[in-house]
Scaffold this active site. Sequence first.
Site, PDB file in Angstrom:
ATOM      1  N   MET A   1       9.758   1.900  -2.820  1.00 55.60           N
ATOM      2  CA  MET A   1       9.585   2.609  -4.087  1.00 55.60           C
ATOM      3  C   MET A   1      10.632   3.715  -4.236  1.00 55.60           C
ATOM      4  O   MET A   1      11.144   3.944  -5.334  1.00 55.60           O
ATOM      5  CB  MET A   1       8.168   3.169  -4.204  1.00 55.60           C
ATOM      6  CG  MET A   1       7.078   2.101  -4.354  1.00 55.60           C
ATOM      7  SD  MET A   1       7.256   1.046  -5.829  1.00 55.60           S
ATOM      8  CE  MET A   1       7.766  -0.508  -5.065  1.00 55.60           C
TER       9      MET A   1
ATOM     10  N   VAL B   1       7.321   1.077   4.832  1.00 57.09           N
ATOM     11  CA  VAL B   1       8.199   0.179   4.080  1.00 57.09           C
ATOM     12  C   VAL B   1       7.942   0.306   2.579  1.00 57.09           C
ATOM     13  O   VAL B   1       8.876   0.293   1.779  1.00 57.09           O
ATOM     14  CB  VAL B   1       8.039  -1.283   4.563  1.00 57.09           C
ATOM     15  CG1 VAL B   1       8.960  -2.212   3.775  1.00 57.09           C
ATOM     16  CG2 VAL B   1       8.347  -1.387   6.052  1.00 57.09           C
ATOM     17  N   CYS B   2       6.686   0.457   2.193  1.00 56.32           N
ATOM     18  CA  CYS B   2       6.371   0.602   0.763  1.00 56.32           C
ATOM     19  C   CYS B   2       6.970   1.883   0.203  1.00 56.32           C
ATOM     20  O   CYS B   2       7.507   1.885  -0.909  1.00 56.32           O
ATOM     21  CB  CYS B   2       4.854   0.578   0.548  1.00 56.32           C
ATOM     22  SG  CYS B   2       4.099  -0.999   1.014  1.00 56.32           S
ATOM     23  N   THR B   3       6.897   2.950   0.963  1.00 62.44           N
ATOM     24  CA  THR B   3       7.494   4.206   0.525  1.00 62.44           C
ATOM     25  C   THR B   3       9.010   4.047   0.401  1.00 62.44           C
ATOM     26  O   THR B   3       9.605   4.462  -0.602  1.00 62.44           O
ATOM     27  CB  THR B   3       7.137   5.345   1.498  1.00 62.44           C
ATOM     28  OG1 THR B   3       5.713   5.480   1.531  1.00 62.44           O
ATOM     29  CG2 THR B   3       7.777   6.660   1.084  1.00 62.44           C
TER      30      THR B   3
ATOM     31  N   GLY C   1       0.792  -1.221   0.000  1.00 61.21           N
ATOM     32  CA  GLY C   1       0.000   0.000   0.000  1.00 61.21           C
ATOM     33  C   GLY C   1       0.825   1.271   0.000  1.00 61.21           C
ATOM     34  O   GLY C   1       1.826   1.380   0.710  1.00 61.21           O
TER      35      GLY C   1
END
Length: 159
Positions: free
Chosen positions: A52, A47-49, A42
């Site tokens: 990416m 962690v996703c930020t 999401g």
Amino acid sequence: MVETGDAAPDFTAPLANGDVESFTLSERLEDEAPIVLAFFPGAFTSVCTAEMCTFQDRLSAFDDVDAEVYGVSRDSPFTLNEFRAQNDLEFGLISDLNREVVDQFGVEMDFTDLGVHGVAKRSVFVIDSDGEITYSWVSDDPGVEPEYVEVEAAAEDAA
């Protein structure tokens, strides 16, 4: 779940690239292979930020071998465009709002304790010009990021 050596499932989904357009994997493979698909649970999560943004920081390594990177999540294309803008991401993000791509690749996971179901496991697939998955990495732990050097090497090998 698809694995290295399998044919990548073809799909069409919205692409957030500052605008919103249609993305069909088989069509993109004709001009952009190898393609790196980086699934993440999401947008706007820590962690996703970080993941990416790390792909963004390492984008030149993929550019050097003419590989294209795309993030994939269940977020809407409008959310993904805002996520791209806030993090200065130069690559497109594929919106799998209807969970079709997650299902086709077999990378669905739930955060049952949070009441969140059907998001993407953090995973990375490299697909060559023949549509073959030449590298796959799937984590059952959403807090673990991929080995970026391995992904870069896989993209170079698929070029």
